[in-house]
Write an enzyme that holds these catalytic residues in place. Sequence first.
Site, short mmCIF file in Angstrom:
data_model
loop_
_atom_site.label_atom_id
_atom_site.label_comp_id
_atom_site.label_asym_id
_atom_site.label_seq_id
_atom_site.Cartn_x
_atom_site.Cartn_y
_atom_site.Cartn_z
N ASN B 384 0.82 -1.21 0.00
CA ASN B 384 0.00 0.00 0.00
C ASN B 384 0.86 1.26 0.00
O ASN B 384 1.01 1.90 -1.05
CB ASN B 384 -0.96 -0.02 1.20
N ASP B 385 1.46 1.58 1.14
CA ASP B 385 2.17 2.86 1.26
C ASP B 385 3.27 3.04 0.22
O ASP B 385 3.52 4.15 -0.24
CB ASP B 385 2.76 3.01 2.67
N ILE B 386 3.93 1.94 -0.19
CA ILE B 386 5.05 2.06 -1.12
C ILE B 386 4.58 2.35 -2.55
O ILE B 386 5.39 2.49 -3.45
CB ILE B 386 5.91 0.76 -1.13
N THR B 387 3.24 2.45 -2.74
CA THR B 387 2.72 2.79 -4.07
C THR B 387 2.01 4.14 -4.05
O THR B 387 1.45 4.55 -5.05
CB THR B 387 1.69 1.75 -4.54
N ALA B 425 0.69 2.93 7.66
CA ALA B 425 0.98 4.23 8.23
C ALA B 425 -0.30 5.02 8.50
O ALA B 425 -0.25 6.14 8.98
CB ALA B 425 1.91 5.00 7.32
#
Lengths: 95, 458
Positions: B384-387, B425
Site C-alpha cells: 500500500n504505502d510504497i505505491t 501508516a
Amino acid sequence: MTLNDWITNLYIFVLASFLGLELIRNVSRLLHTPLMSLTNAISSISLVGSLALTGEGDKTWVIVLGTIAIIASSINAVGGFLITDRILKMFRKSK
Amino acid sequence: MENIIQFVYIASASLFILSLKWMSEIKTSRWGNWAGTAGMALAILATLLKPEIHGYLWIAIGIVIGASIGTPMAMLMPMTAVPQRTALSHAFGALAAGIVGSAEYFLHGSNLSMPQLIVLCIEVLLGFLTFTGSLLAFGKLQEIIPTRPILYPGRNLVSLSVFAFSLFLIAYLVIKGGSHPFLFSSIVCLSLLFGILLVLPIGGADMPTVISILNAYAGLSSSFMGFLLNNKLLIIAGALDGSSGLILSIQMCKAMNRSFTNVLFGGVGQVLEVADPSRDGKIVKSLSPKEASILFEAAKKVVVVPGYGMAAAQAQHVVKELTDVLENRNIEVKFAIHPVAGRMPGHMNVLLAEADVPYDKLVEMEEINPLFPETDIVLVVGANDITNPAARKNPGSPLYGMPILDVDKAKQILFIKRSMSTGFAGIDNDLFYSPKTIMLFGDAKKVLNELLISINSN
C-alpha cells in the site's frame, strides 16, 4: 592487558569495521535476508566467550550461567547457518 | 598451544571475511554460508583446546541442547516466518553476550581495570537491551503482541531517562571501581527495560529497520566481549556484523526517507489522517476478479507489486501460478521489489524464491520505475504505502519524500485489498481514486485464485 593490547585491539576493530562496510555494500539487495541471517549466525561467535566461561568455571552458578549462554548461542549459530542455506537453495534463475 | 589457537583464530576470521565476500552474489552465496559455518566450527574447536578449559561435560550438554532447539527452528519454520525467526535468534545471541559479561563482572569485577569495566558495561548494556528488544520484535512479528505501535504520553522522555540513568550508573561504577553487585544488577535491569521501551512504540512497517539495528547491536556486543577477553577473533567477527547491521539500517531508513531517530522515536502509525473532504466526490472503481480477468486479454506487459499482505495471506504460490499462466499467453511478467516491502530487508525476494519465481524476474525499484509507463497492468498484492503517489506529489503527506514504486504511471492498476481501510501508516492512498485504478476487494489468496480460474476459462 597492557595499553598496547588495547591500541592493537582498537586498530583491529576499526579496520574490521571498514572492511565490513565495504564488503556489505557490495551485497545485492536480493540477498539481504540471507545476509542478515548469516551475520546473525556469525554474531554467535560470542559462543567462544560462553565456552571459556563454562569450561574454566569451578563454581556451580558460573557453570549454570555458562551452560545457559552456550545453549543460547548455539541455538543462534546452528539455526542461523541452517536457515541461511535453506534460503539460498531456493534462489534460481529462469530456464 | 596458545600459538596454535591464535593461528586457528586467524583462519576462522579469514573464513568469516570470505563468507561475507561470497555472499555478495547468488552464484557464490552458498559457499559464503559454508565458509561462515567452517569459521564458526574452527573457532569452537580452537577454544576447546585452551589449557584453562577443564570441564567439557556441561559444554557438550549445552551445545547438544542448543543444536537440538536450533535445528528444528531453522528447518521447520515456514519461509513467511523468517523475520520472526531472525528476531528470536538475535535475542538468543545477545542473551549469551549479556550473560558472559555479567558472569565476568561477578567473578572478577574488583580486579578489572577502568577500560575493561567500560567495555564490560557496554557489552552488557547492548546484550541485554538487544535481548528484550528482539524478544519484543519477535512477539510483534509473530503477532503475539499487537503489531501497531504501542504509544503512551511522554514515552520518549521515559525511554531517554532510563537510558541516561543506566549510563550514569555505568559511569559511577567505572569511576568508583571495585565490586558493586547491586549497582551492576541495576544496570542489567535497566538495560532489559530499555530494550522493551525502545521497541514498544515501533510498528510493523518499521520492523526492517529495527531488525537491522538489533543485528548491529548483537554484533557490537560480541565485539566488546572481544575487547574484554582480549580475543581478536571476537572483535573482528563482531565488527563485521556491526557494520552489516549498520549498512542495512541506513539503507532501510533511506528507502523510507526517514532518519534513525525518527524511526526510533517518531512513532509513525499513530498519524491517523482525517478523511480528506476533497475526496468525498471521488469514486472508487471496483470489479470482481472474474470481470477483471478480461483485462488480461489485451495485456502484453504485467508488473506484480508484492507487499507484506502477500506474506500475511501466504499468497506467494498463487502469485507464481498466475505468473505461469500469463507467461504461457506470451505476457511478460516482472516483479517490482521495494526495499522496505515486508517485515525485513529482502523479505519479498525470499518469499518469491520459495514459490519458485526465478530471481531475474525480481526487479529493484530504481530499475523498474522507468518501465511503468509502458506497463499494461500493474497488479498490487498486499502493498500500500510504497505505491502512494502522495509521496511524490503532496508535501503535506507524512509519506512525502519517500521513494515509491511509480505504479500510478502504468496504463491500468489492479489493486487487491481487503477493504478500504488505510495502509499501515494510516494514510489514505491517492492511487485508489485514480481513474486508472480498479480495486479487487477480498483476501489476496482468494482473489488471485478466482482471477487465475477466470483467466484460464477465458
